[in-house]
Design an enzyme around this catalytic site. Structure first.
Site, PDB file in Angstrom:
ATOM      1  N   HIS A   7      79.909   4.217  -7.416  1.00  0.00           N
ATOM      2  CA  HIS A   7      80.716   5.261  -6.759  1.00  0.00           C
ATOM      3  C   HIS A   7      81.590   4.587  -5.690  1.00  0.00           C
ATOM      4  O   HIS A   7      81.374   4.760  -4.487  1.00  0.00           O
ATOM      5  CB  HIS A   7      79.791   6.322  -6.155  1.00  0.00           C
ATOM      6  CG  HIS A   7      80.474   7.623  -5.840  1.00  0.00           C
ATOM      7  ND1 HIS A   7      81.817   7.847  -6.073  1.00  0.00           N
ATOM      8  CD2 HIS A   7      79.982   8.776  -5.290  1.00  0.00           C
ATOM      9  CE1 HIS A   7      82.126   9.078  -5.686  1.00  0.00           C
ATOM     10  NE2 HIS A   7      81.032   9.657  -5.212  1.00  0.00           N
ATOM     11  N   ARG A  42      86.941  11.030   2.807  1.00  0.00           N
ATOM     12  CA  ARG A  42      87.244  10.833   1.380  1.00  0.00           C
ATOM     13  C   ARG A  42      88.728  11.092   1.138  1.00  0.00           C
ATOM     14  O   ARG A  42      89.392  10.379   0.392  1.00  0.00           O
ATOM     15  CB  ARG A  42      86.421  11.813   0.509  1.00  0.00           C
ATOM     16  CG  ARG A  42      84.929  11.541   0.442  1.00  0.00           C
ATOM     17  CD  ARG A  42      84.575  10.287  -0.315  1.00  0.00           C
ATOM     18  NE  ARG A  42      85.005  10.304  -1.708  1.00  0.00           N
ATOM     19  CZ  ARG A  42      84.346  10.869  -2.719  1.00  0.00           C
ATOM     20  NH1 ARG A  42      83.183  11.473  -2.496  1.00  0.00           N
ATOM     21  NH2 ARG A  42      84.806  10.815  -3.955  1.00  0.00           N
ATOM     22  N   ARG A  56      85.638  10.798 -13.417  1.00  0.00           N
ATOM     23  CA  ARG A  56      84.202  10.876 -13.098  1.00  0.00           C
ATOM     24  C   ARG A  56      83.474  11.116 -14.411  1.00  0.00           C
ATOM     25  O   ARG A  56      83.731  12.108 -15.101  1.00  0.00           O
ATOM     26  CB  ARG A  56      83.917  12.017 -12.125  1.00  0.00           C
ATOM     27  CG  ARG A  56      82.448  12.413 -12.114  1.00  0.00           C
ATOM     28  CD  ARG A  56      82.082  13.337 -10.994  1.00  0.00           C
ATOM     29  NE  ARG A  56      82.184  12.671  -9.711  1.00  0.00           N
ATOM     30  CZ  ARG A  56      81.664  13.144  -8.589  1.00  0.00           C
ATOM     31  NH1 ARG A  56      80.995  14.284  -8.593  1.00  0.00           N
ATOM     32  NH2 ARG A  56      81.803  12.491  -7.457  1.00  0.00           N
ATOM     33  N   GLN A 107      83.495   6.566  -2.731  1.00  0.00           N
ATOM     34  CA  GLN A 107      82.580   7.043  -1.696  1.00  0.00           C
ATOM     35  C   GLN A 107      82.234   5.916  -0.727  1.00  0.00           C
ATOM     36  O   GLN A 107      82.272   6.094   0.494  1.00  0.00           O
ATOM     37  CB  GLN A 107      81.302   7.591  -2.345  1.00  0.00           C
ATOM     38  CG  GLN A 107      80.272   8.084  -1.346  1.00  0.00           C
ATOM     39  CD  GLN A 107      80.725   9.320  -0.585  1.00  0.00           C
ATOM     40  OE1 GLN A 107      81.102  10.309  -1.198  1.00  0.00           O
ATOM     41  NE2 GLN A 107      80.687   9.282   0.736  1.00  0.00           N
ATOM     42  N   CYS A 154      76.197  10.704   1.056  1.00  0.00           N
ATOM     43  CA  CYS A 154      77.439  10.988   0.317  1.00  0.00           C
ATOM     44  C   CYS A 154      77.617  12.486   0.082  1.00  0.00           C
ATOM     45  O   CYS A 154      78.736  12.941  -0.114  1.00  0.00           O
ATOM     46  CB  CYS A 154      77.430  10.236  -1.011  1.00  0.00           C
ATOM     47  SG  CYS A 154      75.973  10.572  -2.019  1.00  0.00           S
ATOM     48  N   ASP A 185      70.427   9.271  -0.432  1.00  0.00           N
ATOM     49  CA  ASP A 185      71.088  10.047  -1.486  1.00  0.00           C
ATOM     50  C   ASP A 185      69.993  10.819  -2.230  1.00  0.00           C
ATOM     51  O   ASP A 185      68.803  10.566  -2.029  1.00  0.00           O
ATOM     52  CB  ASP A 185      71.844   9.082  -2.428  1.00  0.00           C
ATOM     53  CG  ASP A 185      72.666   9.806  -3.497  1.00  0.00           C
ATOM     54  OD1 ASP A 185      72.937  11.018  -3.334  1.00  0.00           O
ATOM     55  OD2 ASP A 185      73.021   9.169  -4.503  1.00  0.00           O
TER      56      ASP A 185
END
Ligand code: CP
Ligand code: NVA
Length: 310
Positions: A135, A298, A108, A138, A270, A230
């Site tokens: 991402h 996840r 990340r 996700q 997310c 988001d």
């Protein structure tokens, strides 16, 4: 027939075929079931996953670490100050060295190109755990979650409200790959990246689905099966938060807005959420909300990804 994904890096959903995506989902469902019934599944016995985090994380960190343990392997966490990478050792040398110790790397970070380069130089698979641009883990999870809830993906409409950020980008890739319609509503100065829109339009033309990039939230959520939002300021943009809020207030997901979606719409995020900004409690905690199922999934989806590529 199973597709061999061993050694493959996951940098972008756009690098995956529909068959590979379906294979990830099938294994995710089976691993989820095994975990539920307590059946052991040591598919990565003795394998080592390095986890590089230049940004904070709750879900990605914990789900990858728990995931690799449950598969019989071990995870090594590297925070922003742990590797020489943080003191400017270059990506090439880092990739070559880590490839001698590990069986896979999850990263990340900020610059997407760093992940592209790491995957290029590493001799082991690299999994993108979020960059400023994308991402993918996700969104693969989100699609898996939608499929669990709705029984299908193709033909459904997802409306994304807010910043044209990493989530919007991976949703554009992901929805267009699986044949879902996607409408993004964002302020004109916060639209998604042109190249990503182009990728999505190509995928959508192939799958016969629709991509819309608009400004009006109400129009976006009209007849939507899924409403997604988001944060308005992503990690690294904290200093812009106040300025951004001015543009984003009318994109808040609240009951007035969701009234325009289908009755059985799913609310997705997310996480982490800034409740009271991009979404209000009445929506995030409503029966339509599946935010904690997304978070749980996840774990299952990333275990499937690791098992397939490592
Ligand atoms: N959704 C997500 O990636 O959460 P974290 O930042 O907590 O990992
Ligand atoms: N857009 C958010 C997603 C967090 C999972 C960020 O990059 O901070």
């Amino acid at each position: 027939m199973a597709i061999n994904m061993k050694g493959k890096s996951l940098v972008s959903i756009n690098d995956l075929s529909l068959e590979e995506i379906n294979q990830i989902f099938e294994l995710s469902a089976s691993l989820k079931q095994k975990r539920l019934t307590g059946e052991k599944h040591p598919l990565l016995e003795g394998k080592k996953l390095g986890m590089i985090f230049a940004k904070p994380s709750t879900r990605t960190r914990v789900s990858f670490e728990v995931g690799i343990y449950e598969l019989g392997g071990i995870g090594l966490y590297f925070g922003p100050n742990d590797l020489q990478l943080g003191r400017s050792e270059n990506i090439h040398d880092t990739a070559k060295v880590l490839s001698r110790y590990l069986d896979g790397i999850m990263i990340r970070t900020f610059a997407h190109q760093d992940v592209v380069d790491l995957a290029h130089y590493a001799e082991i698979p690299v999994i993108n755990g979020l960059t400023d641009l994308l991402h993918p883990c996700q969104v693969l999870t989100d699609l898996f979650t939608i499929k669990e809830k709705k029984g299908k993906l193709r033909g459904l409409k997802l409306a994304y409200l807010g910043d044209g950020n990493n989530m919007a980008h991976s949703l554009l890739h992901g929805c267009s790959k699986v044949g879902m319609d996607i409408t993004i509503a964002s302020p004109s100065n916060y639209k998604p990246d042109e190249q990503i829109i182009k990728n999505a339009l190509e995928n959508a033309a192939y799958m016969g689905s629709k991509i819309e990039i608009i400004e009006y939230p109400v129009e976006a959520v009209k007849d939507a099966d899924v409403i997604y939002t988001d944060v308005w300021a992503s990690m690294g943009q904290e200093a812009e938060a106040e300025e951004r809020r001015k543009y984003f207030v009318k994109y808040q997901v609240n009951p007035e807005l969701t009234a325009h979606a289908k009755d059985d719409y799913l609310f997705m995020h997310c996480l982490p959420a800034h409740r009271g900004d991009e979404v209000v409690d009445e929506v995030a905690d409503s029966p339509n909300s599946v935010i904690f199922d997304e978070a749980e999934n996840r774990l299952h989806v990333q275990k499937a990804i690791m098992a397939l590529v490592m």
